[in-house]
Design a protein around this motif. Structure first.
Motif, PDB file in Angstrom:
ATOM      1  N   LEU A  64       0.848  -1.185   0.000  1.00 26.23           N
ATOM      2  CA  LEU A  64       0.000   0.000   0.000  1.00 26.23           C
ATOM      3  C   LEU A  64       0.887   1.240   0.000  1.00 26.23           C
ATOM      4  O   LEU A  64       1.801   1.355   0.822  1.00 26.23           O
ATOM      5  CB  LEU A  64      -0.917  -0.005   1.215  1.00 26.23           C
ATOM      6  CG  LEU A  64      -1.917  -1.165   1.255  1.00 26.23           C
ATOM      7  CD1 LEU A  64      -2.515  -1.321   2.626  1.00 26.23           C
ATOM      8  CD2 LEU A  64      -2.990  -0.948   0.215  1.00 26.23           C
ATOM      9  N   GLY A  65       0.628   2.154  -0.903  1.00 26.75           N
ATOM     10  CA  GLY A  65       1.407   3.385  -0.975  1.00 26.75           C
ATOM     11  C   GLY A  65       0.982   4.369   0.086  1.00 26.75           C
ATOM     12  O   GLY A  65      -0.107   4.279   0.647  1.00 26.75           O
ATOM     13  N   GLY A  66       1.832   5.317   0.370  1.00 28.82           N
ATOM     14  CA  GLY A  66       1.508   6.349   1.354  1.00 28.82           C
ATOM     15  C   GLY A  66       2.229   6.115   2.666  1.00 28.82           C
ATOM     16  O   GLY A  66       3.152   5.322   2.762  1.00 28.82           O
ATOM     17  N   SER A  67       1.777   6.848   3.655  1.00 30.66           N
ATOM     18  CA  SER A  67       2.386   6.750   4.977  1.00 30.66           C
ATOM     19  C   SER A  67       1.307   6.328   5.962  1.00 30.66           C
ATOM     20  O   SER A  67       0.213   6.906   5.961  1.00 30.66           O
ATOM     21  CB  SER A  67       2.961   8.105   5.377  1.00 30.66           C
ATOM     22  OG  SER A  67       3.562   8.040   6.641  1.00 30.66           O
ATOM     23  N   PRO A  68       1.596   5.306   6.752  1.00 34.97           N
ATOM     24  CA  PRO A  68       2.835   4.554   6.912  1.00 34.97           C
ATOM     25  C   PRO A  68       3.043   3.561   5.765  1.00 34.97           C
ATOM     26  O   PRO A  68       2.121   3.284   4.996  1.00 34.97           O
ATOM     27  CB  PRO A  68       2.621   3.800   8.230  1.00 34.97           C
ATOM     28  CG  PRO A  68       1.146   3.535   8.241  1.00 34.97           C
ATOM     29  CD  PRO A  68       0.529   4.775   7.629  1.00 34.97           C
ATOM     30  N   VAL A  69       4.253   3.025   5.706  1.00 33.87           N
ATOM     31  CA  VAL A  69       4.563   1.976   4.744  1.00 33.87           C
ATOM     32  C   VAL A  69       3.916   0.691   5.260  1.00 33.87           C
ATOM     33  O   VAL A  69       4.225   0.235   6.356  1.00 33.87           O
ATOM     34  CB  VAL A  69       6.087   1.791   4.597  1.00 33.87           C
ATOM     35  CG1 VAL A  69       6.396   0.631   3.684  1.00 33.87           C
ATOM     36  CG2 VAL A  69       6.724   3.077   4.100  1.00 33.87           C
ATOM     37  N   VAL A  70       2.987   0.129   4.473  1.00 33.88           N
ATOM     38  CA  VAL A  70       2.256  -1.066   4.898  1.00 33.88           C
ATOM     39  C   VAL A  70       2.325  -2.123   3.804  1.00 33.88           C
ATOM     40  O   VAL A  70       2.121  -1.819   2.628  1.00 33.88           O
ATOM     41  CB  VAL A  70       0.771  -0.745   5.213  1.00 33.88           C
ATOM     42  CG1 VAL A  70      -0.006  -2.019   5.534  1.00 33.88           C
ATOM     43  CG2 VAL A  70       0.664   0.226   6.365  1.00 33.88           C
ATOM     44  N   ILE A  82       0.971  -8.686   8.463  1.00 38.91           N
ATOM     45  CA  ILE A  82       0.836  -7.273   8.134  1.00 38.91           C
ATOM     46  C   ILE A  82       2.022  -6.541   8.744  1.00 38.91           C
ATOM     47  O   ILE A  82       2.298  -6.670   9.942  1.00 38.91           O
ATOM     48  CB  ILE A  82      -0.490  -6.701   8.666  1.00 38.91           C
ATOM     49  CG1 ILE A  82      -1.675  -7.489   8.075  1.00 38.91           C
ATOM     50  CG2 ILE A  82      -0.600  -5.214   8.331  1.00 38.91           C
ATOM     51  CD1 ILE A  82      -3.026  -7.088   8.606  1.00 38.91           C
ATOM     52  N   THR A  83       2.727  -5.779   7.921  1.00 42.99           N
ATOM     53  CA  THR A  83       3.883  -5.011   8.375  1.00 42.99           C
ATOM     54  C   THR A  83       3.559  -3.528   8.253  1.00 42.99           C
ATOM     55  O   THR A  83       3.184  -3.058   7.180  1.00 42.99           O
ATOM     56  CB  THR A  83       5.131  -5.355   7.545  1.00 42.99           C
ATOM     57  OG1 THR A  83       5.342  -6.774   7.589  1.00 42.99           O
ATOM     58  CG2 THR A  83       6.372  -4.653   8.088  1.00 42.99           C
ATOM     59  N   VAL A  84       3.687  -2.811   9.369  1.00 45.06           N
ATOM     60  CA  VAL A  84       3.397  -1.378   9.420  1.00 45.06           C
ATOM     61  C   VAL A  84       4.674  -0.659   9.810  1.00 45.06           C
ATOM     62  O   VAL A  84       5.165  -0.812  10.931  1.00 45.06           O
ATOM     63  CB  VAL A  84       2.289  -1.069  10.455  1.00 45.06           C
ATOM     64  CG1 VAL A  84       2.006   0.424  10.504  1.00 45.06           C
ATOM     65  CG2 VAL A  84       1.030  -1.857  10.156  1.00 45.06           C
ATOM     66  N   ASP A  85       5.247   0.095   8.888  1.00 45.71           N
ATOM     67  CA  ASP A  85       6.495   0.831   9.128  1.00 45.71           C
ATOM     68  C   ASP A  85       7.570  -0.045   9.773  1.00 45.71           C
ATOM     69  O   ASP A  85       8.247   0.351  10.715  1.00 45.71           O
ATOM     70  CB  ASP A  85       6.236   2.075   9.982  1.00 45.71           C
ATOM     71  CG  ASP A  85       6.237   3.357   9.159  1.00 45.71           C
ATOM     72  OD1 ASP A  85       6.195   3.272   7.916  1.00 45.71           O
ATOM     73  OD2 ASP A  85       6.285   4.450   9.754  1.00 45.71           O
ATOM     74  N   GLY A  86       7.720  -1.257   9.282  1.00 42.70           N
ATOM     75  CA  GLY A  86       8.747  -2.178   9.766  1.00 42.70           C
ATOM     76  C   GLY A  86       8.344  -3.044  10.942  1.00 42.70           C
ATOM     77  O   GLY A  86       9.089  -3.931  11.340  1.00 42.70           O
ATOM     78  N   GLY A 139      14.559   0.088  18.437  1.00 43.01           N
ATOM     79  CA  GLY A 139      14.520   1.223  19.344  1.00 43.01           C
ATOM     80  C   GLY A 139      14.321   2.574  18.690  1.00 43.01           C
ATOM     81  O   GLY A 139      14.093   3.565  19.366  1.00 43.01           O
ATOM     82  N   THR A 140      14.421   2.671  17.367  1.00 42.24           N
ATOM     83  CA  THR A 140      14.247   3.941  16.681  1.00 42.24           C
ATOM     84  C   THR A 140      12.874   3.979  16.023  1.00 42.24           C
ATOM     85  O   THR A 140      12.488   3.051  15.317  1.00 42.24           O
ATOM     86  CB  THR A 140      15.332   4.126  15.596  1.00 42.24           C
ATOM     87  OG1 THR A 140      16.608   3.994  16.195  1.00 42.24           O
ATOM     88  CG2 THR A 140      15.205   5.481  14.937  1.00 42.24           C
ATOM     89  N   LEU A 141      12.167   5.054  16.263  1.00 40.32           N
ATOM     90  CA  LEU A 141      10.835   5.198  15.692  1.00 40.32           C
ATOM     91  C   LEU A 141      10.894   5.969  14.381  1.00 40.32           C
ATOM     92  O   LEU A 141      11.630   6.938  14.258  1.00 40.32           O
ATOM     93  CB  LEU A 141       9.915   5.928  16.671  1.00 40.32           C
ATOM     94  CG  LEU A 141       9.674   5.277  18.028  1.00 40.32           C
ATOM     95  CD1 LEU A 141       8.773   6.158  18.881  1.00 40.32           C
ATOM     96  CD2 LEU A 141       9.074   3.893  17.867  1.00 40.32           C
ATOM     97  N   THR A 142      10.112   5.529  13.410  1.00 36.77           N
ATOM     98  CA  THR A 142       9.987   6.261  12.162  1.00 36.77           C
ATOM     99  C   THR A 142       9.179   7.533  12.438  1.00 36.77           C
ATOM    100  O   THR A 142       8.522   7.647  13.480  1.00 36.77           O
ATOM    101  CB  THR A 142       9.260   5.420  11.100  1.00 36.77           C
ATOM    102  OG1 THR A 142       7.914   5.207  11.547  1.00 36.77           O
ATOM    103  CG2 THR A 142       9.967   4.091  10.856  1.00 36.77           C
TER     104      THR A 142
END
Length: 153
Positions: A64-70, A82-86, A139-142
């Protein structure tokens, strides 16, 4: 709350396309059809296209395009990853996939921090009393995840 039954991979993909249309997202679908193309087929023989029971397994990978990366990987065994922003949510029932995406794109998903054990968790509540929660590795957030942080507690 019971989700509408989605009996096939194609029905899940159609439902995901409807969610994408609602939120004006681009959709790219890759289909893998046949036991020789499916990721979880260990019981089928080499170069076998059908499962031992004669069925033709169908998986799909949806971006799926856009934000977040899914991304959504729909398996023939009635579940999805399902992967949401990694952040990976494994074993989501495929009937729940459209509601999961509506929660993410509808602003219901949030990030919860904890002091002990330390870390960040992405929480996706669905209608009814169903919630999915996974740790944010690294540990790092998008930027998208950072925008959904609730107070640590």
């Amino acid at each position: 709350m019971a989700h509408p039954h989605l009996p096939s991979t194609e029905s899940v993909v159609t439902s995901i396309r409807e969610v994408a249309r609602t939120y004006n997202l681009e959709v790219e679908v890759t289909d893998d059809i046949g036991a020789d193309r499916s990721s979880r087929r260990t019981s089928s023989g080499a170069f076998a296209v059908l499962d031992p029971d004669g069925s033709l397994p169908h998986e799909a990978f949806v971006e799926l395009g856009g934000s977040p990366v899914v991304t959504v990987q729909v398996f023939a065994e009635d579940d999805a990853k399902i992967t949401v922003d990694g952040v990976e949510f494994n074993d989501v029932p495929r009937d729940a996939a459209p509601a999961f995406l509506r929660s993410v794109y509808g602003g219901l998903a949030y990030v919860k921090g904890r002091f002990f054990p330390p870390g960040w968790w992405l929480v996706v509540p669905l209608p009814g009393d169903e919630t999915y929660k996974e740790i944010v590795l690294g540990g790092t957030l998008t930027p998208w995840l950072s925008g959904r942080v609730r107070a640590k507690g």
